[in-house]
Design a protein around this motif. Structure first.
Motif: not given
Length: 425
Positions: A305-314
């Motif tokens: 998830f960090n690599q995908a750079q998804l925000g907390p909401i997503a």
């Protein structure tokens, strides 16, 4: 080993092996495939998983709920709920939801809620003009309240699994449970106008309201006393379970005189069976969780998830979607025990506190209890209402949507589940 573990587990599910045994088989297959860890580690981890003093609260709360379910507690709660909200348009629908809120504070089980409240309310609602399908739909979706308002059996399991305070989890579920109840009553009110659901009867007078309250008061006192004693630090959750059993025995055996020796023996046997199932699931699933942990699978998910750079909401939205799907395919107990240690690090990385995540999981998997193909409350409700399962699902969809809306509020407004625990912990 993690990939082999999940593959073997889903194969056993596909061929109909019970979840507890399927998970046990999957862990043995994974360990044998890896070849570096002796198989003797499995029974060692299983024993350690259930050798827990806080876990003793589980059979105690199950027994207290079973004792309460065999008394006249539920009819008294229904009568009080009817006096409170029966005069509103769609009155018995509101009574159904309110009774679930009251009974949830005693049983801690969604299935027990459906069985106790449904057997009383579905026939009564049918007599007053509701279809059995609509009555069953309200009953099963209101059962989610039973595992949120304390005491809650899933909250005990989550607390033991991830090492969080059971008292704090009980407090965290209180406001979301009330919110689910109010949201469902709002939905009942608006649907009653469209479907022509009647009012229950005239508004109860002060004398009638007082009489129904005094009849239900000993029952209503139980959750207040249990939660207050835990939060004040007077007793632990396990000791509160002992008090709950003693109080339920006192109500049923002395005050209401509802028990016979034969009925008590049957309740004890049923409780032993009801306790053995989640404990066996906990034992076998703990080995699987240990394998997943040593292979750093949760850390890998966080990294993804960090690599995908998804925000907390997503990230939190994806967790919710995943758990809603899991809840459709697995029962609440194994899903909670298996995925709590996996998803908690992901939720924490997204900024969610463990207590809030516990409430999120319970709401999510509680919705799964009323969705096919596995939902236990759905099938119990279909039997009680005597309607086809898919017909009941279609009628329940608007109420399931309401529960999902509350899930969204719980997910993105931390104060809903955290403000009460922060006052006391």
């Amino acid at each position: 080993m993690t990939a082999i573990l999940f593959a073997a587990f889903f194969v056993t599910l596909a061929i109909g092996v019970p979840i507890a045994f399927g998970m046990g088989v999957a862990t043995v297959v994974a360990l044998a495939w890896g070849g570096t860890i002796p198989l003797s580690i499995a029974p060692h981890k299983m024993v350690n998983a259930v050798n827990s003093f806080p876990l003793v609260a589980l059979p105690l709360f199950i027994l207290a709920g079973a004792l309460a379910g065999e008394t006249s507690i539920a009819p008294r709660l229904v009568r009080f709920a009817n006096a409170l909200v029966g005069h509103i348009r769609g009155g018995l629908g509101h009574v159904n939801v309110a009774a679930s809120m009251f009974f949830g504070g005693i049983s801690g089980s969604a299935v027990a809620d459906v069985a106790a409240i449904g057997s009383l309310m579905v026939p009564a609602m049918e007599k007053q003009g509701y279809t059995r399908t609509d009555a069953g739909a309200i009953t099963i979706t209101a059962s989610v309240i039973g595992i949120l308002i304390p005491p809650s059996i899933p909250m005990v399991l989550y607390g033991v699994t991830v090492g969080e305070s059971i008292g704090a989890l009980f407090l965290a579920g209180l406001v979301p449970g009330i919110l689910v109840g109010l949201a469902l009553m709002t939905a009942v009110f608006f649907m009653s106008k469209r479907k022509g659901w009647p009012q229950s009867e005239r508004r109860a007078g002060a004398g009638e309201l007082w009489a129904s309250f005094t009849a239900a008061f000993p029952s209503l006192l139980l959750p207040v006393f249990l939660l207050g004693s835990i939060v004040s630090g007077v007793v632990t959750a396990t000791e509160a379970g002992v008090i709950g059993v003693a109080y339920a025995l006192f109500l049923g055996g002395v005050v209401y005189r509802d028990y016979t020796p034969g009925e008590l023996f049957r309740i004890l046997i049923d409780t032993a069976i009801s306790t053995a199932i989640p404990l066996l699931v906990l034992a076998t699933t703990s080995v699987a969780a240990w394998i997943i942990a040593i292979e750093r699978f949760p850390a890998a998910i966080v990294g993804f998830f960090n690599q995908a750079q998804l925000g907390p909401i997503a990230v939190l939205a994806l967790i919710n979607v995943f758990l809603l799907i899991v809840g459709m395919l697995m029962d609440l107990v194994p899903a909670l025990i298996l995925f709590a240690p996996i998803l908690l690090p992901v939720a924490k990385a997204a900024g969610m506190e463990p207590i809030q995540f516990g409430v999120l999981m319970v709401v999510n998997l509680g919705i799964g209890l009323v969705t096919p193909p596995v939902g236990n409350c759905l099938f119990v409700g279909a039997v009680i209402a005597r309607v086809p399962v898919m017909q009941l699902v279609r009628a329940a969809l608007p109420f399931i949507a309401v529960n999902i809306a509350v899930l969204g509020l719980v997910t993105y407004i931390p104060a809903i589940s955290l403000w009460l625990p922060r006052l006391f912990y």
